[in-house]
Design a protein around this motif. Structure first.
Motif, PDB file in Angstrom:
ATOM      1  N   PRO A  75       9.077 -11.117 -15.768  1.00  0.00           N
ATOM      2  CA  PRO A  75      10.484 -11.370 -15.880  1.00  0.00           C
ATOM      3  C   PRO A  75      10.811 -12.438 -16.845  1.00  0.00           C
ATOM      4  CG  PRO A  75       9.930 -11.017 -13.702  1.00  0.00           C
ATOM      5  CD  PRO A  75       8.584 -11.338 -14.273  1.00  0.00           C
ATOM      6  N   GLY A  76      11.680 -11.901 -17.983  1.00  0.00           N
ATOM      7  CA  GLY A  76      12.129 -13.051 -18.903  1.00  0.00           C
ATOM      8  C   GLY A  76      11.032 -13.297 -20.032  1.00  0.00           C
TER       9      GLY A  76
ATOM     10  N   GLN B  82      16.668 -21.694  -9.171  1.00  0.00           N
ATOM     11  CA  GLN B  82      15.653 -22.843  -9.491  1.00  0.00           C
ATOM     12  C   GLN B  82      14.105 -22.579  -9.981  1.00  0.00           C
ATOM     13  OE1 GLN B  82      16.463 -24.211  -5.065  1.00  0.00           O
ATOM     14  NE2 GLN B  82      15.788 -26.437  -6.095  1.00  0.00           N
ATOM     15  N   VAL B  83      13.857 -21.337 -10.263  1.00  0.00           N
ATOM     16  CA  VAL B  83      12.637 -20.916 -10.224  1.00  0.00           C
ATOM     17  C   VAL B  83      12.535 -20.015 -11.573  1.00  0.00           C
ATOM     18  CG1 VAL B  83      11.966 -21.052  -7.742  1.00  0.00           C
ATOM     19  CG2 VAL B  83      12.489 -18.856  -8.799  1.00  0.00           C
ATOM     20  N   GLN B  84      11.171 -19.857 -11.984  1.00  0.00           N
ATOM     21  CA  GLN B  84      10.759 -18.872 -13.158  1.00  0.00           C
ATOM     22  C   GLN B  84       9.961 -18.035 -12.492  1.00  0.00           C
ATOM     23  OE1 GLN B  84       8.848 -20.614 -16.518  1.00  0.00           O
ATOM     24  NE2 GLN B  84       8.943 -18.715 -17.490  1.00  0.00           N
TER      25      GLN B  84
ATOM     26  N   LYS C 289      14.390  -7.893 -16.419  1.00  0.00           N
ATOM     27  CA  LYS C 289      14.828  -7.852 -17.889  1.00  0.00           C
ATOM     28  C   LYS C 289      13.723  -8.675 -18.815  1.00  0.00           C
ATOM     29  CE  LYS C 289      19.670  -8.746 -16.570  1.00  0.00           C
ATOM     30  NZ  LYS C 289      20.996  -9.698 -16.911  1.00  0.00           N
ATOM     31  N   ASN C 290      13.653  -8.280 -19.942  1.00  0.00           N
ATOM     32  CA  ASN C 290      12.816  -9.021 -20.840  1.00  0.00           C
ATOM     33  C   ASN C 290      13.357  -8.737 -22.559  1.00  0.00           C
ATOM     34  OD1 ASN C 290      10.429  -7.372 -18.860  1.00  0.00           O
ATOM     35  ND2 ASN C 290       9.839  -9.326 -19.846  1.00  0.00           N
TER      36      ASN C 290
ATOM     37  N   VAL D 181      17.452  -7.023 -25.377  1.00  0.00           N
ATOM     38  CA  VAL D 181      17.156  -7.278 -23.911  1.00  0.00           C
ATOM     39  C   VAL D 181      16.942  -5.870 -23.253  1.00  0.00           C
ATOM     40  CG1 VAL D 181      17.440  -8.219 -21.632  1.00  0.00           C
ATOM     41  CG2 VAL D 181      18.139  -9.649 -23.981  1.00  0.00           C
ATOM     42  N   ALA D 182      15.687  -5.549 -23.124  1.00  0.00           N
ATOM     43  CA  ALA D 182      15.476  -4.427 -22.256  1.00  0.00           C
ATOM     44  C   ALA D 182      15.350  -4.563 -20.665  1.00  0.00           C
ATOM     45  CB  ALA D 182      14.109  -3.762 -22.696  1.00  0.00           C
TER      46      ALA D 182
END
Length: 284
Positions: free
Chosen positions: A119-120, A71-73, A277-278, A265-266
């Protein structure tokens, strides 16, 4: 205890706030304050400065609202540490990757907070470099002001650990090692999170496996015990160089750097701690 920073976007406004990770989900600290009448700081950086307490976890468990991770970022744990120390060539295999002489003392450098992403978020490849690498690392977060501390005392000064992806414009370093600061300090070149994990959650820090992944595939992995300079040594060593403050980060070195390009994606994975992940975006 595990803590995170949640990001909420409302139009042009972005709010980032601390949350406690529980078995039920993520409990925002503001909800703890609202339901229990507490006054916990709602920013993780301020929580670290106040001193992390198990009472916060107890309060989180008593708070009815909990959010699912889906649900979250997540944001970076915080935005403005006073210092980020990076450690180069702390595994012998990584020194061999760069054909570099293995250091007899920690090979450290510093990064500015403009490098921080969460993240992301996208890693942006600078036009000045044709070879950028991503490096999975274990990060150590300082919890108390720390100066001239012995190795035996270190753990009482540590707030916890986290996952890190540290980026390098590697072609600059290979051209001239004196360009290391420039090669490490492009915007978006330091990701950390999604959780800060206190040491009581980790039975054996030295047994953790740190892995650099690219597009879901393992590139290089090693065990913390194989570091030339272990996390407690690094904290002690650098506390004799400069005072370490709550929220300062020591990124302890990578088992291996992987070349990244736009569309990749690293990822950093650390056994039992989680994954970070980024995605990567080219600038040219």
């Amino acid at each position: 205890m595990r803590l995170a920073t949640l990001r909420e976007t409302d139009g042009q406004n972005v709010k980032e706030e601390a949350a406690v990770v529980t078995s039920r989900g993520l409990v925002p600290v503001r909800e703890i304050n609202a339901h229990l009448g507490k006054v916990w700081p709602t920013e993780l950086y301020r929580l670290i400065h106040q001193g992390l307490s198990s009472l916060l976890l107890e309060d989180a468990e008593r708070t009815p609202i909990a959010l699912s991770p889906s649900q979250v970022q997540f944001g970076p744990l915080y935005r403005h540490p006073r210092k980020i120390w990076g450690i180069g060539l702390n595994y012998r295999e990584h020194a061999q990757d760069l054909s570099a002489t293995f250091p007899s003392e920690p090979a450290s450098f510093m990064k500015g907070d403009q490098t921080i992403i969460g993240p992301g978020d996208h890693v942006l490849l600078p036009i000045q470099s044709e070879r950028v690498t991503a490096e999975a690392e274990l990060g150590v977060v300082i919890g108390r002001t720390c100066r001239n501390v012995s190795q035996d005392e270190v753990l009482s000064y540590v707030a916890g650990v986290c996952l890190v992806l540290d980026m390098t414009a590697e072609d600059m370093v290979l051209k001239n090692p004196r360009y290391l600061t420039r090669a490490k300090n492009f915007d978006t070149f330091f990701s950390f999170g999604p959780e800060l994990i206190t040491l009581d959650e980790i039975p054996d820090l030295l047994s953790l496996r740190v892995g650099t992944y690219l597009n879901g595939a393992l590139h290089r992995e090693n065990v913390v015990s194989n570091m030339a300079f272990t996390p407690d040594y690094l904290v002690s060593f650098h506390s004799h160089v400069a005072t370490l403050y709550p929220g300062d980060i020591i990124s302890t070195g990578t088992p291996g750097a992987v070349l990244i390009r736009g569309g990749d994606v690293a990822e950093c994975r650390i056994e039992t701690l989680g994954e970070l992940k980024n995605p990567v975006r080219g600038m040219n």
